[in-house]
Design a protein around this motif. Structure first.
Motif, PDB file in Angstrom:
ATOM      1  N   HIS A  55       0.842  -1.195   0.000  1.00 18.51           N
ATOM      2  CA  HIS A  55       0.000   0.000   0.000  1.00 18.51           C
ATOM      3  C   HIS A  55       0.881   1.251   0.000  1.00 18.51           C
ATOM      4  N   ASP A  72      -3.247   2.079  -4.219  1.00 19.84           N
ATOM      5  CA  ASP A  72      -4.297   2.307  -3.215  1.00 19.84           C
ATOM      6  C   ASP A  72      -5.057   1.001  -3.007  1.00 19.84           C
ATOM      7  N   SER A  73      -6.095   1.039  -2.189  1.00 19.56           N
ATOM      8  CA  SER A  73      -6.805  -0.208  -1.860  1.00 19.56           C
ATOM      9  C   SER A  73      -7.419  -0.842  -3.107  1.00 19.56           C
ATOM     10  N   LEU A  74      -7.931   0.009  -4.008  1.00 23.18           N
ATOM     11  CA  LEU A  74      -8.518  -0.543  -5.235  1.00 23.18           C
ATOM     12  C   LEU A  74      -7.441  -1.199  -6.089  1.00 23.18           C
ATOM     13  N   PHE A  95      -7.263  -6.122   6.455  1.00 24.85           N
ATOM     14  CA  PHE A  95      -8.416  -6.183   5.555  1.00 24.85           C
ATOM     15  C   PHE A  95      -7.968  -6.260   4.089  1.00 24.85           C
ATOM     16  N   MET A  96      -6.803  -5.690   3.786  1.00 21.55           N
ATOM     17  CA  MET A  96      -6.292  -5.741   2.410  1.00 21.55           C
ATOM     18  C   MET A  96      -5.879  -7.174   2.062  1.00 21.55           C
ATOM     19  N   TYR A 144     -17.272  -0.025   2.389  1.00 19.95           N
ATOM     20  CA  TYR A 144     -15.874   0.328   2.150  1.00 19.95           C
ATOM     21  C   TYR A 144     -15.031  -0.939   2.333  1.00 19.95           C
ATOM     22  N   ASN A 146     -12.404  -1.308   3.732  1.00 16.10           N
ATOM     23  CA  ASN A 146     -11.755  -1.308   5.059  1.00 16.10           C
ATOM     24  C   ASN A 146     -12.668  -1.989   6.085  1.00 16.10           C
ATOM     25  N   SER A 161     -12.111   4.413  -1.651  1.00 15.35           N
ATOM     26  CA  SER A 161     -12.269   5.870  -1.724  1.00 15.35           C
ATOM     27  C   SER A 161     -12.150   6.354  -3.170  1.00 15.35           C
ATOM     28  N   HIS A 206      -6.860   9.873   9.823  1.00 18.11           N
ATOM     29  CA  HIS A 206      -7.391  11.047   9.106  1.00 18.11           C
ATOM     30  C   HIS A 206      -8.298  11.925   9.963  1.00 18.11           C
ATOM     31  N   HIS A 229      -7.348  13.300   1.718  1.00 20.48           N
ATOM     32  CA  HIS A 229      -8.024  12.005   1.576  1.00 20.48           C
ATOM     33  C   HIS A 229      -9.462  12.122   2.105  1.00 20.48           C
ATOM     34  N   GLU A 231     -11.210  10.320   3.856  1.00 23.25           N
ATOM     35  CA  GLU A 231     -11.459   9.829   5.218  1.00 23.25           C
ATOM     36  C   GLU A 231     -11.330  10.965   6.243  1.00 23.25           C
ATOM     37  N   SER A 245      -8.450   9.463  -3.389  1.00 21.32           N
ATOM     38  CA  SER A 245      -7.788   8.312  -2.775  1.00 21.32           C
ATOM     39  C   SER A 245      -6.276   8.529  -2.851  1.00 21.32           C
ATOM     40  N   THR A 246      -5.509   7.652  -2.254  1.00 20.48           N
ATOM     41  CA  THR A 246      -4.054   7.841  -2.281  1.00 20.48           C
ATOM     42  C   THR A 246      -3.538   7.792  -3.731  1.00 20.48           C
ATOM     43  N   MET A 292      -0.246   0.264   9.717  1.00 21.22           N
ATOM     44  CA  MET A 292       0.589   0.145   8.513  1.00 21.22           C
ATOM     45  C   MET A 292       2.065  -0.018   8.912  1.00 21.22           C
TER      46      MET A 292
END
Ligand code: 13P
Ligand code: SF4
Length: 333
Positions: A55, A72-74, A95-96, A144, A146, A161, A206, A229, A231, A245-246, A292
């Motif tokens: 990430h 990013d998460s996507l 969760f990732m 989400y 997350n 996001s 955030h 972001h 969040e 998103s990031t 993280m």
């Protein structure tokens, strides 16, 4: 006990091209500590046909040193859905890694530290979602990523996001239940006519940013671009020039090439991105995600050597969660 690895001339040679890239953000006194891990991890990945997905909040030595893919998460979910590697090491939070496992039930999915959680994922359970569905029968549940697999299993569709607004709109409905990030949900509500029923989860990183802090950046650095972001709390987003998103933030910097920029997000983002954009001056606020930061080069090495910690999911839950994750990936093609 953590292994101490020697910084040999061979290691220096094998990692020189990496250090040349990151020398602006990793002090030279630190390199002899990181480099032996980087060399060995990269060797082992090839031997084991493993892919390392990281990430954007991972530390620079992970992001630039050992990751095969960063995003990013996507992006991480998309990459996990495409890979033909036998082993996926997810350098991010649990969760990732669970999402990667949901997409790859037959593969070994590892996370280097099982304590890498998330305040959003901890804010809601599958039972909470079942109760909400009883209270709002027929209203689609947009969740989400997350969140735990259990929560995803109770949901109609997942989002991140970077696609939350698009997915809520694509459902063609008057109302949605949006879980669990209250601030991301409020941001989505501000961008659509769809009524958004919210949960009370927040990201512990955030939620700490304040509008006053952003306002102060404008005073001290008048020509600054502020990118935030979603969040973050709504009053913080109101002060931003761009919200994304990031990965969206990175694209924004690439497209706009601001002279000075501040990324209102986790600490490591600016360090990682600054390497790619030497002409952009990054002001670096530091709100650190402790989850993280559980991931380190030594525990990535241990993860590869001992094939730990393997994500194990109840397969009934995982296959129900897969429907919601797949639907998200379909919407984002
Ligand atoms: P994205 O990278 O998807 O924007 O998510 C940010 C985040 O907080 C992940 O934990
Ligand atoms: Fe969770 Fe926030 Fe950390 Fe992301 S930054 S993992 S949302 S606590």
């Amino acid at each position: 006990m953590e292994q101490i690895l020697p910084y040999t001339p061979q290691v220096a040679e094998a990692t020189k091209h990496i250090y040349d890239r990151v020398s602006t953000i990793i002090p030279d006194v630190e390199w002899p500590i990181h480099a032996p891990y980087i060399a060995l991890i990269n060797e082992l990945k090839t031997e084991q046909n493993a892919i390392l997905l990281a990430h954007n909040y991972q530390t620079p030595e992970i992001y630039h040193g050992v990751a095969d893919y960063t995003g990013d998460s996507l992006g991480l979910a998309q990459k996990a859905s495409e890979t033909d590697a036998d082993v996926i090491i997810l350098c991010g939070v649990e969760f990732m890694a669970e999402t990667a496992k949901i997409l790859n039930p037959e593969k070994k999915v590892l996370v280097p530290d099982l304590r890498a959680g998330c305040s959003l994922a901890d804010s809601i359970t599958g039972r909470d979602v079942r109760l909400l569905k009883e209270r709002y029968p027929g209203v689609p549940v947009v969740t989400y990523v997350n969140t735990s697999a259990d929560v995803k299993a109770e949901s109609d569709v997942c989002c991140t996001s970077s696609n939350a607004v698009q997915i809520v709109e694509a459902l063609n409905t008057d109302r949605v239940i949006f879980l669990p990030d209250n601030y991301l949900g409020k941001y989505v509500a501000s961008k659509t006519d769809v009524e958004v029923i919210l949960w009370n989860g927040t990201c512990e990183v955030h939620e700490r940013f304040t509008a006053k802090e952003l306002h102060n950046y404008r005073i001290t650095t008048p020509d600054i671009q502020i990118i935030a972001h979603p969040e973050c709390p709504p009053e913080v987003l109101d002060e931003a020039d761009f919200v994304g998103s990031t990965a969206g933030m990175i694209k924004y910097v690439d497209r706009e090439r601001p002279g000075k920029v501040v990324m209102i997000t986790e600490c490591s983002m600016s360090d990682n991105v600054a390497v790619e954009f030497p002409d952009v001056h990054f002001i670096r606020p530091c709100n650190l995600c402790p989850h993280m930061k559980r991931i380190t080069l030594p525990n990535i090495l241990a993860s590869l050597q001992e094939l730990k910690f393997e994500i194990q999911l109840d397969m009934t839950i995982a296959s129900r969660a897969l429907g919601a994750v797949r639907k998200m990936l379909e919407f984002s093609k």
